[in-house]
Design a protein around this motif. Structure first.
Motif, short mmCIF file in Angstrom:
data_model
loop_
_atom_site.label_atom_id
_atom_site.label_comp_id
_atom_site.label_asym_id
_atom_site.label_seq_id
_atom_site.Cartn_x
_atom_site.Cartn_y
_atom_site.Cartn_z
N GLN A 24 0.84 -1.19 0.00
CA GLN A 24 0.00 0.00 0.00
C GLN A 24 0.88 1.24 0.00
OE1 GLN A 24 -3.10 -0.25 -0.42
NE2 GLN A 24 -3.68 -2.29 0.27
N ALA A 25 0.42 2.26 -0.70
CA ALA A 25 1.22 3.47 -0.83
C ALA A 25 0.43 4.71 -0.46
CB ALA A 25 1.75 3.61 -2.27
N ILE A 26 1.13 5.66 0.13
CA ILE A 26 0.61 6.98 0.44
C ILE A 26 1.49 7.99 -0.29
CG2 ILE A 26 0.20 8.68 2.27
CD1 ILE A 26 -0.01 6.21 4.20
N HIS A 27 0.88 8.88 -1.06
CA HIS A 27 1.66 9.86 -1.80
C HIS A 27 1.29 11.25 -1.30
CE1 HIS A 27 3.30 11.29 -5.99
NE2 HIS A 27 3.97 11.78 -4.96
N VAL A 28 2.29 11.95 -0.77
CA VAL A 28 2.09 13.27 -0.18
C VAL A 28 2.77 14.31 -1.06
CG1 VAL A 28 2.46 14.71 1.86
CG2 VAL A 28 2.07 12.24 2.12
N MET A 29 2.00 15.30 -1.49
CA MET A 29 2.52 16.39 -2.32
C MET A 29 2.56 17.67 -1.49
SD MET A 29 0.50 15.11 -5.69
CE MET A 29 -0.24 13.72 -4.80
N VAL A 30 3.75 18.20 -1.29
CA VAL A 30 3.95 19.36 -0.42
C VAL A 30 4.35 20.57 -1.27
CG1 VAL A 30 5.24 20.29 1.53
CG2 VAL A 30 4.72 17.83 1.43
N ALA A 31 3.55 21.62 -1.21
CA ALA A 31 3.93 22.89 -1.84
C ALA A 31 4.75 23.67 -0.83
CB ALA A 31 2.69 23.67 -2.27
N LEU A 32 6.03 23.80 -1.06
CA LEU A 32 6.90 24.46 -0.09
C LEU A 32 6.43 25.89 0.20
CD1 LEU A 32 10.44 23.30 -1.29
CD2 LEU A 32 9.02 22.33 0.53
N CYS A 33 6.50 26.27 1.46
CA CYS A 33 6.12 27.61 1.90
C CYS A 33 6.97 28.65 1.15
CB CYS A 33 6.34 27.71 3.40
SG CYS A 33 5.96 29.31 4.12
N ASP A 34 6.31 29.70 0.62
CA ASP A 34 7.03 30.64 -0.23
C ASP A 34 6.52 32.07 -0.04
OD1 ASP A 34 8.08 32.08 -2.58
OD2 ASP A 34 8.60 30.09 -3.32
#
Length: 254
Positions: A24-34
């Protein structure tokens, strides 16, 4: 030659079928603070540089995804690399007791729109990918069991046409830790036929402890309500907002 190709194709199909059932996989997409490219309340320069994941508030800082998960007793880092000029770093974690992988991508803060689009395309099944770690095939994007977006709510700054209708009728789980994500993301998640496992009703700080504890309950078989309670408990622990306040902030379902 044709027979050999058929046999190889059959083996590959069987292999991919096996990984989808067992891993099982979890994919986390993080938009870096800018500070420069996002409509956020400005933070100190070092942690608000969206082009530097190493010191970024949502990634390299103490409560950032990379640092917090790396220190977790539950997860082990197995791979780290730069994907491209948009995804500045990818880290693959393996859970120490469960057959779960977590893949986290750090998107350049100026590419928050691309990060949001990738997340929504993953929700709908329009974007699917895989990753090899050793002999294990890990599902990414729409091939993951759970997809997550972390960061500033870019939909407060830009609009997207709702073209995210479900492509395969698979009902994925989604976590969105961003300010007022339920109000802004609801139409897109409805179209994608996603289960909003956890999202928010007001302003919030999307640091890693909330995601970490929510996922811990999730992979241990907790239902949506239990995941919400775990997330709210973690958020209150660090933000001191009161458990009831955290439960009003972090909700599940439509």
């Amino acid at each position: 030659m044709l027979k050999r190709i058929i046999v190889i194709s059959f083996c590959l199909l069987a292999y991919y079928s096996l990984y989808s059932q067992s891993t099982q996989a979890i994919h986390v997409m993080v938009a870096l603070c800018d500070n420069q490219y996002q409509g956020i309340v400005k933070v100190p320069k070092g942690i608000g540089n969206g082009q530097d994941p190493h010191t970024n508030l949502y990634w390299g800082c103490g409560y950032g995804i990379r640092t917090y998960l790396k220190k977790s007793a539950d997860w082990k880092e197995v791979k780290r690399y730069k994907v491209d000029d948009i995804r500045l770093e990818r880290i693959v974690f393996k859970h120490k007791t469960k057959n779960f992988y977590l893949v986290a991508d750090a998107y350049d803060g100026k590419n928050i729109k691309e990060c949001t689009i990738d997340f929504l395309n993953s929700c709908s099944g329009a974007k699917k990918d895989t990753l090899m770690v050793g002999n294990t095939v890990i599902g990414l994007n729409g091939n993951a069991k759970l997809v997550s977006y972390i960061g500033h709510n870019g939909l407060m700054d830009f609009s997207l046409q709702n073209t995210y209708q479900s492509k395969d009728d698979q009902k994925r789980d989604a976590i969105i830790l961003a300010c007022a994500s339920k109000q802004y993301f609801a139409p897109y998640l409805r179209s994608a036929k996603v289960n909003p496992l956890l999202w928010t009703t007001h302003l919030m700080c999307p640091e890693a402890y909330t995601l970490h504890d929510a996922i811990d309950t999730y992979i241990n078989g907790g239902d949506d309500a239990a995941v919400r309670i775990s997330a709210a408990t973690a958020y209150n622990k660090y933000q001191k907002c009161g458990l009831n306040g955290a439960k009003r902030l972090l909700v599940t379902g439509f």
